[in-house]
Design an enzyme around this catalytic site. Sequence first.
Site, mmCIF file in Angstrom:
data_model
loop_
_atom_site.group_PDB
_atom_site.id
_atom_site.type_symbol
_atom_site.label_atom_id
_atom_site.label_comp_id
_atom_site.label_asym_id
_atom_site.label_seq_id
_atom_site.Cartn_x
_atom_site.Cartn_y
_atom_site.Cartn_z
ATOM 1 N N LYS A 211 9.167 15.001 -43.068
ATOM 2 C CA LYS A 211 10.209 15.692 -43.847
ATOM 3 C C LYS A 211 9.538 16.709 -44.782
ATOM 4 C CE LYS A 211 13.135 11.751 -43.024
ATOM 5 N NZ LYS A 211 14.233 10.892 -43.432
ATOM 6 N N GLU B 129 19.658 14.915 -41.400
ATOM 7 C CA GLU B 129 19.530 15.728 -42.631
ATOM 8 C C GLU B 129 19.825 17.194 -42.340
ATOM 9 O OE1 GLU B 129 15.661 14.234 -43.645
ATOM 10 O OE2 GLU B 129 16.570 12.275 -44.022
ATOM 11 N N ASN C 180 7.927 11.544 -38.976
ATOM 12 C CA ASN C 180 8.655 12.693 -39.513
ATOM 13 C C ASN C 180 8.363 12.747 -41.010
ATOM 14 O OD1 ASN C 180 10.420 14.637 -40.354
ATOM 15 N ND2 ASN C 180 12.291 13.497 -39.854
ATOM 16 N N GLY D 220 16.179 6.087 -45.058
ATOM 17 C CA GLY D 220 15.717 6.165 -46.437
ATOM 18 C C GLY D 220 16.407 5.197 -47.376
ATOM 19 N N SER E 82 14.539 3.361 -41.748
ATOM 20 C CA SER E 82 13.867 2.288 -42.499
ATOM 21 C C SER E 82 13.007 1.372 -41.624
ATOM 22 C CB SER E 82 14.879 1.474 -43.321
ATOM 23 O OG SER E 82 15.525 2.317 -44.268
ATOM 24 N N HIS F 115 18.318 16.421 -36.468
ATOM 25 C CA HIS F 115 18.156 15.318 -37.425
ATOM 26 C C HIS F 115 19.378 15.270 -38.341
ATOM 27 C CE1 HIS F 115 16.634 12.888 -40.709
ATOM 28 N NE2 HIS F 115 15.740 12.423 -39.852
ATOM 29 N N GLU G 54 19.369 7.376 -34.835
ATOM 30 C CA GLU G 54 19.110 7.238 -36.267
ATOM 31 C C GLU G 54 20.432 7.049 -37.009
ATOM 32 O OE1 GLU G 54 14.937 8.870 -37.332
ATOM 33 O OE2 GLU G 54 16.482 10.287 -37.912
HETATM 34 P P1 13P Z 1 13.128 6.501 -43.019
HETATM 35 O O1 13P Z 1 12.111 5.836 -42.121
HETATM 36 O O2 13P Z 1 12.523 6.974 -44.330
HETATM 37 O O3 13P Z 1 14.364 5.697 -43.183
HETATM 38 O O4 13P Z 1 13.562 7.860 -42.278
HETATM 39 C C1 13P Z 1 13.965 7.806 -40.952
HETATM 40 C C2 13P Z 1 14.081 9.189 -40.440
HETATM 41 O O5 13P Z 1 14.960 9.942 -40.853
HETATM 42 C C3 13P Z 1 13.092 9.648 -39.468
HETATM 43 O O6 13P Z 1 13.456 10.871 -38.926
#
Ligand code: 13P
Length: 252
Positions: free
Chosen positions: A12, A98, A10, A174, A213, A96, A168
């Site tokens: 983003k 976010e 992903n 992150g 992560s 997601h 997640e």
């Molecule tokens: P990270 O791997 O940067 O923690 O992000 C995970 C994520 O949100 C994947 O969709």
Amino acid sequence: MSRRPLVAANWKMYKTPSEAAEFVRELLPLLGESGRADVVLAPPFPALEAVARILSGTQIGLSGQDLYWEDEGAFTGQVSGRMLAAVGCGYVIIGHSERRQFFGETDETVARKVDAAYRNGLTPIVCAGETLEQREAGETECTLLRQLNGGLGSLSADRARTLVLAYEPVWAIGTGRTATPEIAGEAHALIRNWLSRRFEGAAEEIRILYGGSVKPDNARALFSIPDIDGGLIGGASLKADSFAAIVAAAKA
Ligand code: 13P
């Protein structure tokens, strides 16, 4: 029943079309033989077409990061499942954290988007996960169950066979703070249990990815847990060597 692992990147809001194209050209030779794991890339919308061109003829899947639930109409700024399928997507990420945190995604909109994905021949990658606050208040289980019931409660078992879920935990995204294999394993077992009650036999075919992560040095331990069928990778998917190392861990 053995499920083939899936590792999805992903990206983003990172990478322009030319940066994405250059990245995929660098990544492909590092991925090795396909077959033991499915690999999916989810670039931002403007880069989908450039990435699709390079992926054509490979086994690597292409995914949108979101979609709107109508197929077309006066919905400024939205992208439909029909459009994603037309540029070569086979998958779409839905719900997601976010999107939930910053863009008003709810369990109800997740359900509508899941329906739109199937209607357009896309495999949904549906995300669920608790915040730190919810975990510390002992609300992890009820949060996950609410997201599953709300987003997937009306899905047919037939459609559910191809579904992909992603656990997640918001506190691990992150932050560099990964869920331990034990914590992730518990959540994945809870999700598998809900899937079995809801979809019976089809539940065994549904892949549940872990996201939050994931890095080359923790991927193997996470992927060795029986109910963890791969990963949804953010930060570590933006570098070709680290993403390739995570894919290698899923194949091992
Ligand atoms: P990270 O791997 O940067 O923690 O992000 C995970 C994520 O949100 C994947 O969709």
